[in-house]
Design an enzyme around this catalytic site. Structure first.
Site, PDB file in Angstrom:
ATOM      1  N   HIS A 123     -17.877 -66.130  83.124  1.00 55.94           N
ATOM      2  CA  HIS A 123     -16.955 -66.652  82.116  1.00 55.94           C
ATOM      3  C   HIS A 123     -15.640 -65.879  82.086  1.00 55.94           C
ATOM      4  CE1 HIS A 123     -17.808 -63.158  79.470  1.00 55.94           C
ATOM      5  NE2 HIS A 123     -19.020 -63.255  79.980  1.00 55.94           N
ATOM      6  N   ASP A 124     -14.563 -66.633  81.897  1.00 59.55           N
ATOM      7  CA  ASP A 124     -13.217 -66.093  81.680  1.00 59.55           C
ATOM      8  C   ASP A 124     -12.629 -65.384  82.887  1.00 59.55           C
ATOM      9  OD1 ASP A 124     -13.112 -66.756  78.727  1.00 59.55           O
ATOM     10  OD2 ASP A 124     -14.831 -65.402  78.739  1.00 59.55           O
ATOM     11  N   GLY A 141     -17.555 -61.231  84.018  1.00 60.09           N
ATOM     12  CA  GLY A 141     -16.653 -61.854  83.068  1.00 60.09           C
ATOM     13  C   GLY A 141     -15.320 -61.145  82.948  1.00 60.09           C
TER      14      GLY A 141
END
Length: 269
Positions: A123-124, A141
């Site tokens: 994520h991200d 992440g």
């Protein structure tokens, strides 16, 4: 241009947006908020979910899981996004997660990337163009990966780490610090081992520019003075050199992670 072709065994939401020439193979699952641009191909057994967008001409291979819930306990179902660029190749069993509220709500992968089998993008993460991740690479992440970076097989990158453009990471490396543009890192834990000279030559950088970059590298990672002082000296001495200034800007930018250094603290390249 022909409309999308969907195999009879695939499950595709009527809300999904499919461009011209899209091919969806056997046993694929495509969720409500997925957008597939022109000529995307899902070979078979691909699972796409969430607010996921895949750019034109990309290919996704069997058992890839793309856009599903992030592996982050701070995620609470927010409508975060995953955007994958054009002409990307995502191989078997790769996993790519959307963003989170804590990280800007977006995971992004640039154009012309190759993500090999069983690699993971968390994520991200923000991934540049023309990045290659060999098998079992793990990008944690909030990482930022520059253009033209190559990751050797089974290498992993710590959360919030930056990897500068044209860097090379050797196989089985555990990267827990920022890697300068044009740098090369190897090891567990990884250390800076020099410049990615092979990559610089392959991308046809001028010989004189490479020589200046090598001289600046030796200055920045020498044993005299502090790192800040050495970076300032290099910035002044090579003020008209764009490659050196890329390295200077990268080191001086704020970051959550330390800059990777040569293992002995000094330059060897």
């Amino acid at each position: 241009m022909s409309q999308a072709t969907v195999h009879s065994s695939a499950i595709v939401s009527p809300k999904a947006r499919l461009g011209n020439g899209v091919k969806i193979g056997p046993f694929c699952i495509v969720g409500d908020d997925v957008v597939l641009h022109d000529n995307v191909e899902l070979v078979s057994h691909v699972a796409l979910e969430g607010h996921t967008e895949i750019g034109a001409g990309s290919q996704v291979y069997p058992f890839a899981s793309v856009g599903h819930r992030p592996q982050d306990r701070k995620y609470h179902g927010e409508a975060s996004r995953l955007v994958i660029g054009e002409r990307c190749i995502i191989r078997e069993a790769a996993t790519i997660n959307p963003g989170t509220e804590a990280g800007g709500m977006l995971t992004q992968i640039g154009n012309d990337c190759l993500i090999m089998a069983s690699a993971h993008v968390a994520h991200d993460a923000i991934i540049g163009n023309n990045v290659i991740m060999a098998n079992y690479v793990g990008i944690a992440g909030h990482c930022h990966i520059g253009d033209n970076v190559i990751f050797g097989g089974s290498s992993v990158v710590h959360q919030f780490t930056r990897v500068g453009p044209h860097a090379f990471i050797g196989a089985h490396s555990m990267v827990d610090g920022d890697i300068i543009p044009y740098g090369m890192a190897v090891g567990n834990r990884a250390s800076l081992t020099g410049l990615n000279l092979v990559g610089l030559k392959r991308h046809k950088f001028e010989r004189e520019a490479i020589h200046r970059l090598r001289a600046a590298y030796r200055m920045i990672f020498s044993s005299e003075g502090t790192l800040r002082e050495r970076v300032e000296d290099a910035a002044g001495l090579f003020k008209d050199d764009p490659l050196v200034q890329d390295v200077v800007a990268f080191i001086t930018a704020a970051s959550d992670r330390p800059i990777l250094l040569p293992r002995n603290g000094n330059a060897t390249d």
